[in-house]
Every structure is written in structure tokens, then in C-alpha cells.
Enzyme design. Structure first.
Site, PDB file in Angstrom:
ATOM      1  N   LYS A   1       0.860  -1.194   0.000  1.00 50.82           N
ATOM      2  CA  LYS A   1       0.000   0.000   0.000  1.00 50.82           C
ATOM      3  C   LYS A   1       0.890   1.236   0.000  1.00 50.82           C
ATOM      4  O   LYS A   1       1.863   1.296   0.752  1.00 50.82           O
ATOM      5  CB  LYS A   1      -0.899  -0.026   1.240  1.00 50.82           C
ATOM      6  CG  LYS A   1      -1.934   1.096   1.286  1.00 50.82           C
ATOM      7  CD  LYS A   1      -2.859   0.966   2.504  1.00 50.82           C
ATOM      8  CE  LYS A   1      -3.929   2.048   2.511  1.00 50.82           C
ATOM      9  NZ  LYS A   1      -4.836   1.913   3.673  1.00 50.82           N
TER      10      LYS A   1
ATOM     11  N   SER B   1      -9.857   2.384   2.684  1.00 49.62           N
ATOM     12  CA  SER B   1      -8.893   3.033   1.815  1.00 49.62           C
ATOM     13  C   SER B   1      -7.932   2.063   1.121  1.00 49.62           C
ATOM     14  O   SER B   1      -7.314   2.439   0.125  1.00 49.62           O
ATOM     15  CB  SER B   1      -8.066   4.026   2.638  1.00 49.62           C
ATOM     16  OG  SER B   1      -7.256   3.340   3.581  1.00 49.62           O
TER      17      SER B   1
ATOM     18  N   SER C   1     -10.376   0.271   7.012  1.00 47.79           N
ATOM     19  CA  SER C   1      -9.721   0.368   5.705  1.00 47.79           C
ATOM     20  C   SER C   1      -9.064  -0.918   5.205  1.00 47.79           C
ATOM     21  O   SER C   1      -8.623  -0.984   4.055  1.00 47.79           O
ATOM     22  CB  SER C   1      -8.669   1.476   5.722  1.00 47.79           C
ATOM     23  OG  SER C   1      -9.289   2.723   5.540  1.00 47.79           O
TER      24      SER C   1
END
Lengths: 494, 485
Positions: free
Chosen positions: A79, A160, A184
Site C-alpha cells: 500500500k 482506503s 480500511s
């Protein structure tokens, strides 16, 4: 023959160890697949060289007869909230576009130390703020999933960690890192039919992870199944003296202790989680989950978290408050974007830089956070929210008197269409209703696929555990996984 | 304890001055408060900066235990309450010298609570309350003279640990404020928690001043920021009090504001008013857990405290040293340390104190040397004093030997041997010389014997001269009296 890219972490690791295929073959297969999936926009930066270097090292070690590292031969996605040395790290913002850290986050370093390689930096909601991946400066990620009668509308991969979820679901990588502040990891996992766990707050070091809300942010793995999550988490977790909130505890060998039996376990069902307007299909999913855990030997009890309905408002005060302060460092002075209009003074540089560098959702949260901390409002908002947070933690404490684990749906709906909620922040925030309470209490929680809705879209079940009891959470996840028999995968359209 | 009678005489009334000081003291530590970076003074710009100090993305603060320890020890030295549980808060504001966009400080739960210290002004003692001590980060430094249109930032100081020591508004005159600051500085230096170098900015004071008619409620105060010497603090108070009195007497009102001191003119000027004040949006720093101190840590802090100035001074006066000398010897920790080493040799306290305050201080002043740099060690001084005490050296010989010691760093015994400076009490030798002197000066002898007793000094001088200054004066006196009578 099975494609290498269809294999998960454990299968790839074992295959490389056994010599069924080489690590370089694995890396090449995924690199090719990543390169062919531009339409998903899952990656902000691709790093094939990184993946290949790790693969060559794994093959060399095997050829030399050395003991292979736990993740040798496994390429993963990172990420883009984790700082990676020499590789652009943006938090999906214009503010950090082109920022190349001279340091490696603790979690990513641990993964490289475990032998993993990096396929690239995964897209996300800007500064991890969002539930649909639409706030990324680099364009939204598109879910590989399509609704049966959706008229081919592009769907949100969740957020997210939407780049992570989409990439895993589309078989662009077998596993990825995520971060979870209010859901998330879990919500995107649910939206894309994969597994993801947010461990107890403090298990994974926050050092080198671009901060959103420090008291809530927690890294965790996302992968196709529970076992792969356990293997990944073992590599990511561990005490770090550079993070004052890091837990000084040994890392359990979760993957070795996995057991799908829930005999003797009590699983709590929260009566408050029957939110108004919850789709029937979510209700049905939850009931299936209840049946599965019973089947695995658990006793199901009803429990109550009386303050849980205040969790979402408290979260949307605390998280923006911390964010408004955490993001103050992006000021154009030392790194990242600097917008210096002709003749501008310092104040004007700040204003121009931050106006240009932050997206709307980030600005919205900075403004909310600034407001709730300001003189005259602090007590009414921040103090009050902190009290609610303490009460919610107490509610969980009380619940643990009656049960060992909690079972809930992960999200109140399946994936929604891109653009469907982006104009209505409140509707978007409601996506976090089931995930936020455990974040506020710092508890381990995971999402596992529970089946498909009528549109053929994945739905997730959430298991929440006691502090530090990731093992019980993973075991329950495994029990559900085995009974759900989730084998659906998105049809390739990209 | 007497109340201060310091008053500002205005046109219409007498005014009392009320003063509180917030002292920022840089904690003595090799590393910064929340990062491992060095704290050396005077290094090249931006060479003492870690990723944390520059607030790079994802960087986190980790408290430096040594800084906490020093602040706790400081609290103990002023008899303050030590809070077993304290917490760090963020003070949010934007400035180019503040990389994080917030300063980590302690607003709500400081490390150290109520304490006090005693000062002496004009011979009377006064207790000044200390409200709290908290630890916080220093900011960096802006440099405006490096580029025609840009300002540069030096982050060397960014993140350095400061103690903010907040007094009660207990002071009533510039002299009391000066005495408080001097005493506080002395204690910090004894404890070793701050080097007290005000000219290097290791210690600086925010000066809160208000005026009122005696007996009235407190007036509106102003805060003069970053005053960096005791003298300047006293000047700033004088000027600010006078300004406030003049303003009030001419019908004006005091605005609560932040002011700046100009050392060149001794005046203060407005920097920003309360209306322009920042809203700092303090909240608990979520990157840090509350600071919890256990008994073992506190015990270790307590055990490591040195004898403090007040206690040391009492010990000296108890040993017979005069109050003035005791005050002088304890004011600076280096002097006290040197003197204690001298006492430890068994030297007579009164004689040692007299010698240090006159001979040693005189020599150090002359050469502009500090006591730690003195070429004479306490052990050597003890040896010198012993040579005087046992009659080996007269007072004047001791001065000669001391001069040689200062120049060469040699031990006094060696100097005495080498240069034959030993005083003689050999009566035979002295009597022989006396006989010689008497023979050479028949006129003076006659006059003396005729009743001019003032000439005794002449014979002493002649004898000493003939003996090269090495005769024991007491023996010379005795033998001369006998011979001349």
C-alpha cells in the site's frame, strides 16, 4: 494446469521450497499480470525489479541449500502509505507526488527481511481517507468485480486499501499490506471477496507509515485466505522501539496454531448491529455466519454494546482531529509539493501549497478536525468523543465477560458503484458503521468472504476478538472460510 | 520574611509590581527529547537533524528517558511534587521553524507540579513558588540574512528538550526576579539538568509583569518573550512596569499582549496582542503513551541529586565559614566543587575559605581563568595551606610559592625544595644575623635603646632582608626583642 498467479502465499512459498517452480517464474508471472491490468489502476508505481531481486535471492538460497525465509519466493503489493526506500511514496496525494523516502518503514522492512519482494506501490484513498478509493489523486481504483445486472458499472473496491483489495482479487498479487484506521482493511476485503485482518493496535509498528489518525492507524495483511493472512501477519508484526505505542510482545506463530474448531468458544451477536435499513441480504449473510460458527462448535450468545451507536460520530471527530494535526507537516517547507505564488509570504505559501496538495476529502477532514479541537468547541466535541471512546472500550470489556468473539457483517452493503456515494460524505462514512467500534477499542478484527449477493458481488463477515487474541479471530475466520467455501472470482474484463 | 517595599512612584500613586517568570531551560542531554539526534551547540546548520526532527512522513517520537530523568531531578531539587502520571500534548501552529506543525509539550498533565525555592534579597529571605515544570520540544531557527529574498531554516535545535519552569507571580521587584533567576540557574547547574548558558540560549525567560496599587486585585499582565540574561530580565521588568504605570496614570488601559525586549535600548515593544493569539488546539499526542514513573526510577533520581546550594551553604557556615564567603563559595557549582575537594583534604575550613576567596579568586580574576581551568588543583592548594599552617612558609613566602604554582603547575613542596624558599626557625642562624645587623647599625641601635621604640620595625626588616625573607617572623621578633633590650 493452475496458473502461478492463482496460487496464494502458502502455495507459492511451498512450491518454491519444493522446487515445483522457481521464484523468478512466480515473480515474472505476477509482473506480467500487473502490467496487463492498467485498467484497474491498482498500482501507482510498479516495481518489477524489486520483486525480481527478491525472487533471484530466493532461488539462489534454494540452490545453495539454505533454509528459505518465511516469505521467500512470494511477491506482494505494498500500500502506498508505507514509506519505501528509494521508491516514490505518495499516500495517493499530489502533496507527496514524487516524494522518495530515504528510509524503509518497519513493516515493509520486516517483509523484505522475511524474503518477500515488492511488485509495486498500491493505490489508496488519499492519506487513507475514504471508503471507495475515489479520493486518490492518481484516479480511483476499479474493482475487478462486476454486478450481474449492473450495466457494467464500475464498482468501488472499497477503501482506503482499495488498491490492495482489487489487486488481490484480480490475482495481480497473492497478498498485500493494508492499513486500517476505521475499517480500511476489512471493508475493501469484504467488497472484493478476500480476507484481511487488522491486528490489535500496537502489533504492527507505525514507523514509516504515513500517519492518518495515530491512535487508530494499524497495519495488517490482506490476502485471499485466512492462512495467508496469518503467514503475512507473522512477518509484519513485532515490537519496534521506534514506535512508542508498539507492543513489547513476542509474535505468536499464528499460522502454525490455526484451528477451525470453535468448540468451547462463545460467539457474541450484537443486538445493536441490526441497523435500520440493512439490506436483507446482509441479514441473511449474518445468519449464515451464525450457523457456520455453531456448526464449528461455538455457542452463540446475544450481547450488547450499548454505546455502539455513538461510535461513528466519535470516530469522525477523533480521526479528523488527529489528522488535522498529523497533516500539518505537509507545508511546502522541507519536501513534497511547494506552491509559491509570485511575491507570496510564508502564510501565502502554506495556503497555496495545501490548497493544491490536498484533495477535497482530506481538506474536509482537516477542517472538521481543526474545528473540533478549537477553543470553545474542544470540550463539546473532542473531549466528549474521547469519553465515548472510553465507554465503547468498556462495553467491549463487558462483552468479553459473556463471549470470546463477536460476529458481525463487515459492511452494511456490497460494493457500490463508483460515484454513487462520492457526493455524499455522510453516506460514505456510514460504510464504516460495523468496523469503527473495534478500531476505537484497538481490538483485532478480520473480514472473511461469506458469499455473494444476488448481483454476484462478494459480502464479508467480520470477527472481532479480545485484545491480543488474533489467534481466536483467525481460527474463527478459518471456520467460516471452510464452511463458506468461497471460490468465486471476478471474471476478467480488463 | 519581609514583604518587598519596592514601589514605582507615579504621578498620582505608588504602584506595586507583580512578576512571574516562565524559564525555558535546555535539558542537558546528548540527544533530543524525542529523537536520537545530537544536541551539540554551534554545529553547522542542519547537521544535527534526524528524520523525526525534520518531521518526515511516518516518523514517530519516542521519549528520551534521560531528558525525563533530568526534569524529575530538577523538580526534586525545588521540593516539587513529581507527577507519577503525566502526558504529552500537541500545541498546533504553523511556522517554518516548526517542522511537525505542532510542538510536543505538556499542557494538561505536566511532569512536575508545585514546588518552591528560596531567594535572599537585601539580607531577607523570600520563598518563590513554582507552579509547574513541563518538558517540551524546542523549535528550529530561521535565518533571514542568507539570501536576498528567502529565509533559511536551521533545524539543529528542532526537537531539543526544554524544561519550562513556571513560577507563581510571587516576585515584587526586579531584584527579586533577578535573585530568583540566579538561584534557579544555580540549582539547575548543581543538578546538572541545564548548563545555564544564557548567552547561548540554553536558558531564557518569558517575563510576566503587571502593576497594581498595593492591596488591589492583580492588574492585566504583559509577557515579554525570550529575555536571555539576568540583567536584561531586571531591565525589562523596570521598563515594562514604568511603561504600565505611565499608561495607567494617563488614563490608558493595559492590553494583554506578548512583547519583545530590545537589549540595546533596554525597552520592550508590542509583538502581538491577545486578539491575534494563536488557537493552539492542544490535544493529547496520540503518538505517545502517558508517561508513568515507577518508584525505582524516582528513587534513582532522588539518590543521584547532589548537595544543593542552600544545604551546602549551611554546612559551610556550620563549619565556621563566614556567611558572605559561604555565599560566594556556593553560588557557582564549579567553585563549590573545587572548594569541597579542598575541604576533603582536611584543610581548615575558615583558612581555606579565606585563601580561596582572596588569593585564588584574585589570581583567577587577574588571568581571566575559570576555576575548572585553574592550574592549581585543590590537592596542591591543600599542600600550600599545610605548609603555612606548620610554619614552613610565612604568608609572604606562601604568596611567592603560589605565584610559581600558577605559572608552572608544580606542587608547592617541590617549589619550596627547588627554590629554597623554606622559612627558617633556626635560632642560631637568626641570632647570628641579628648580631650582624646590630653591628652594622650602631646609630639606630643607640636611638632605639634611647627610647625610640618605633625603630623595632627597622631591625625586623633588616633581619628579614638579610635572611632573604625566609626567617620565621615570629622567631625573628622574639629574638630581636631579646637582643635589643
Amino acid at each position: 494446469m493452475t496458473e502461478l498467479t492463482d496460487l496464494g502465499v502458502r502455495a507459492l512459498r511451498d512450491g518454491v521450497r519444493a522446487g515445483s517452480f522457481s521464484a523468478v517464474e512466480v515473480a515474472d508471472a505476477f509482473i506480467t499480470r500487473v502490467a496487463q491490468a492498467k485498467a484497474l489502476n491498482a498500482f501507482i508505481v510498479e516495481t518489477p525489479d524489486h520483486a525480481l531481486a527478491a525472487a533471484r535471492e530466493a532461488d539462489r538460497a534454494r540452490a545453495a541449500g539454505e533454509t528459505l525465509k518465511p516469505l521467500a519466493g512470494v511477491p506482494i503489493g505494498m500500500k502506498d502509505l508505507f514509506c519505501t526506500r528509494g521508491v516514490q511514496t505518495t499516500a495517493a496525494s499530489h502533496m507527496l507526488e514524487g516524494f522518495v523516502p530515504q528510509y524503509e518503514s518497519t513493516v515493509s522492512q520486516k517483509l523484505w527481511d522475511a524474503g518477500a519482494g515488492m511488485l509495486g506501490k498500491l493505490n489508496l484513498d488519499q492519506f487513507a481517507m475514504g471508503s471507495s478509493n475515489e479520493t486518490s489523486y492518481f484516479g480511483n481504483v476499479v474493482s475487478p468485480w462486476r454486478a450481474k445486472d449492473g450495466g457494467n458499472a464500475a464498482l468501488a473496491p472499497g477503501g482506503s486499501s482499495g488498491g490492495s483489495s482489487a489487486a488481490i482479487a484480480a490475482r495481480l498479487c497473492p497478498a498485500a499490506t493494508g492499513t486500517d484506521t476505521g475499517g480500511s482493511i476489512r471493508q475493501p476485503a469484504a467488497f472484493t471477496g478476500i480476507a484481511g485482518i487488522k491486528p490489535t493496535y500496537g502489533r504492527c509498528s507505525r514507523w514509516g507509515v504515513v500517519a492518518f489518525a495515530s491512535s487508530l492507524d494499524q497495519a495488517g495483511p490482506m490476502a485471499r485466505d485466512v492462512t495467508d493472512c496469518a503467514i503475512m501477519l507473522e512477518a509484519m508484526a513485532g515490537y519496534d522501539a521506534k514506535d512508542a505505542t508498539s507492543l513489547q510482545l513476542d509474535v505468536p506463530t499464528w499460522s502454525h496454531s490455526l484451528s477451525p474448531s470453535l468448540a468451547g468458544k462463545k460467539i457474541g451477536i450484537l443486538k445493536e448491529y441490526r441497523v435500520d435499513g440493512m439490506p436483507e441480504e446482509i441479514e441473511a449473510l449474518w445468519q449464515r455466519g451464525i450457523d457456520w460458527v455453531k456448526d464449528a462448535g461455538a455457542e452463540v450468545v446475544e450481547v450488547s454494546l450499548p454505546h455502539t451507536r455513538y461510535a461513528l460520530p466519535a470516530y469522525y471527530i477523533i480521526a479528523p482531529a488527529e489528522a488535522s494535526s498529523n497533516l500539518a507537516r505537509y507545508d511546502g517547507v522541507r519536501y513534497g509539493l511547494r506552491d509559491l505564488p509570485q511575491g507570496a509570504n510564508l502564510q501565502a505559501m502554506y495556503a497555496a501549497t495545501r490548497a493544491a496538495g490536498f484533495g477535497d476529502e482530506v481538506k474536509r477532514r482537516i477542517m472538521i478536525g481543526t474545528y473540533v479541537l478549537s477553543a470553545g468547541f474542544y470540550d463539546a466535541y473532542f473531549t466528549q468523543a474521547s469519553k465515548v471512546r472510553a465507554l465503547i472500550a468498556r462495553d467491549f470489556e463487558a462483552a468479553w465477560e459473556a463471549c470470546d468473539l463477536l460476529l458481525t457483517p463487515t459492511a452494511p452493503s456490497a460494493a457500490f458503484a463508483l460515484g454513487e456515494k462520492s457526493a455524499d460524505p455522510l453516506a460514505m462514512y456510514l460504510n464504516d458503521v460495523f468496523t469503527v467500534p473495534s478500531s476505537l477499542a484497538g481490538l483485532p478484527a478480520m473480514s472473511v468472504p461469506g458469499g455473494l449477493d444476488k448481483q454476484g458481488l462478494p459480502l464479508g463477515l467480520q470477527v472481532i476478538g479480545r485484545p491480543l487474541d488474533e489467534q481466536a479471530v483467525l481460527n474463527a475466520g478459518l471456520a467460516i472460510e471452510q464452511r463458506a467455501g468461497f471460490v468465486a472470482r471476478p471474471e476478467q474484463w480488463w | 520574611m519581609t514583604e518587598s517595599t519596592y514601589r514605582i512612584r507615579g504621578e498620582t500613586a505608588e504602584w506595586e509590581v507583580v512578576i512571574g517568570l516562565e524559564v525555558h531551560a535546555q535539558v542537558t542531554s546528548n540527544a533530543k527529547l524525542f529523537s536520537g539526534a545530537s544536541t551539540e551547540f554551534g554545529a553547522e546548520p542542519n547537521t544535527q537533524v534526524s528524520l523525526v526532527d525534520a518531521a518526515m512522513p511516518g516518523m514517530l517520537p519516542v521519549p528520551n528517558r534521560e531528558c525525563i530523568r533530568q526534569a524529575v531531578r530538577t523538580g526534586m531539587a525545588i521540593d516539587a511534587e513529581i507527577n507519577r502520571w503525566s502526558r504529552f500534548d500537541r500545541k498546533n501552529y504553523f511556522y517554518a521553524d516548526l517542522p511537525q506543525g505542532y510542538q510536543i509539550s505538556q499542557l494538561y498533565h505536566p511532569l512536575v507540579g508545585e514546588g518552591h525555592l528560596e531567594v535572599e534579597v537585601d539580607g531577607s529571605l523570600k520563598t518563590i513558588g513554582v507552579e509547574r515544570i513541563h518538558v517540551e520540544q524546542d523549535a528550529g531557527k530561521l535565518m533571514h540574512d542568507q539570501h536576498p529574498s528567502m529565509s533559511y531554516v536551521d533545524l539543529n535545535r528542532s526537537g531539543v528538550a526544554l524544561m519550562e519552569i513556571v513560577s507563581r507571580p510571587d516576585m515584587r521587584s526586579p531584584a527579586e526576579a533577578g535573585a530568583y533567576l540566579t538561584k534557579l540557574r544555580s540549582i539547575l547547574r548543581y543538578v546538572g539538568s541545564c548548563d545555564g548558558n544564557m548567552d547561548q540560549g540554553s536558558m531564557r525567560a518569558d517575563v510576566n509583569v503587571s502593576v497594581r496599587k498595593p492591596g488591589d486585585e492583580l492588574g492585566t499582565r504583559t509577557e515579554t518573550k525570550n529575555v536571555n540574561s539576568v540583567r536584561f530580565v531586571m531591565q525589562a521588568i523596570e521598563h515594562e512596569a514604568m511603561r504600565q504605570v505611565e499608561l495607567l496614570e494617563s488614563g490608558g488601559t493595559i492590553v494583554q499582549e506578548t512583547r519583545l525586549f530590545n537589549p540595546d535600548t533596554g525597552t520592550t515593544r508590542s509583538m502581538r496582542s491577545k486578539e491575534d493569539a494563536h488557537d493552539y488546539r492542544y490535544f493529547p499526542d496520540p503518538d505517545l503513551l502517558p508517561l508513568e514513573l515507577d518508584e525505582a526510577f524516582l528513587e534513582e533520581c532522588r539518590a543521584s541529586l547532589p548537595e544543593l546550594p542552600d544545604a551546602k551553604r549551611a554546612r559551610y557556615t556550620d563549619a565556621g565559614i563566614g556567611a558572605y564567603n559561604a555565599g560566594v563559595l556556593t553560588a557557582e557549582v564549579e567553585t563549590a566543587r573545587w572548594f569541597d575537594a579542598l575541604l576533603a583534604t582536611g584543610a581548615n575550613p575558615t583558612q581555606a575559605a579565606n585563601w580561596v576567596t582572596s588569593e585564588l579568586f584574585g589570581a583567577l580574576n587577574r588571568t581571566g581563568t575559570s576555576i575548572e581551568q585553574s592550574s592549581v588543583s585543590p590537592a596542591q592548594a591543600a599542600e600550600l595551606l599545610a605548609l603555612v599552617a606548620d610554619g614552613t612558609l610565612s604568608g609572604s613566602l606562601a604568596k611567592q610559592v603560589f605565584e610559581v604554582m600558577l605559572k608552572t603547575g608544580q606542587d608547592p613542596v617541590a617549589i619550596v625544595e627547588e627554590r629554597g624558599l623554606k622559612q627558617t626557625s633556626d635560632t642560631g642562624a637568626i641570632e647570628a644575623v641579628i648580631a650582624e645587623v646590630m653591628a652594622k647599625n650602631p646609630n639606630q641601635l643607640e636611638q632605639y635603646r634611647g627610647g625610640k621604640e618605633a625603630l623595632f620595625g627597622f631591625f625586623v626588616g633588616q633581619t628579614m632582608k638579610a635572611m632573604g625573607g625566609k626567617a620565621n617572623p615570629a622567631v625573628v621578633n622574639e629574638l630581636l626583642k631579646k637582643a635589643l633590650s
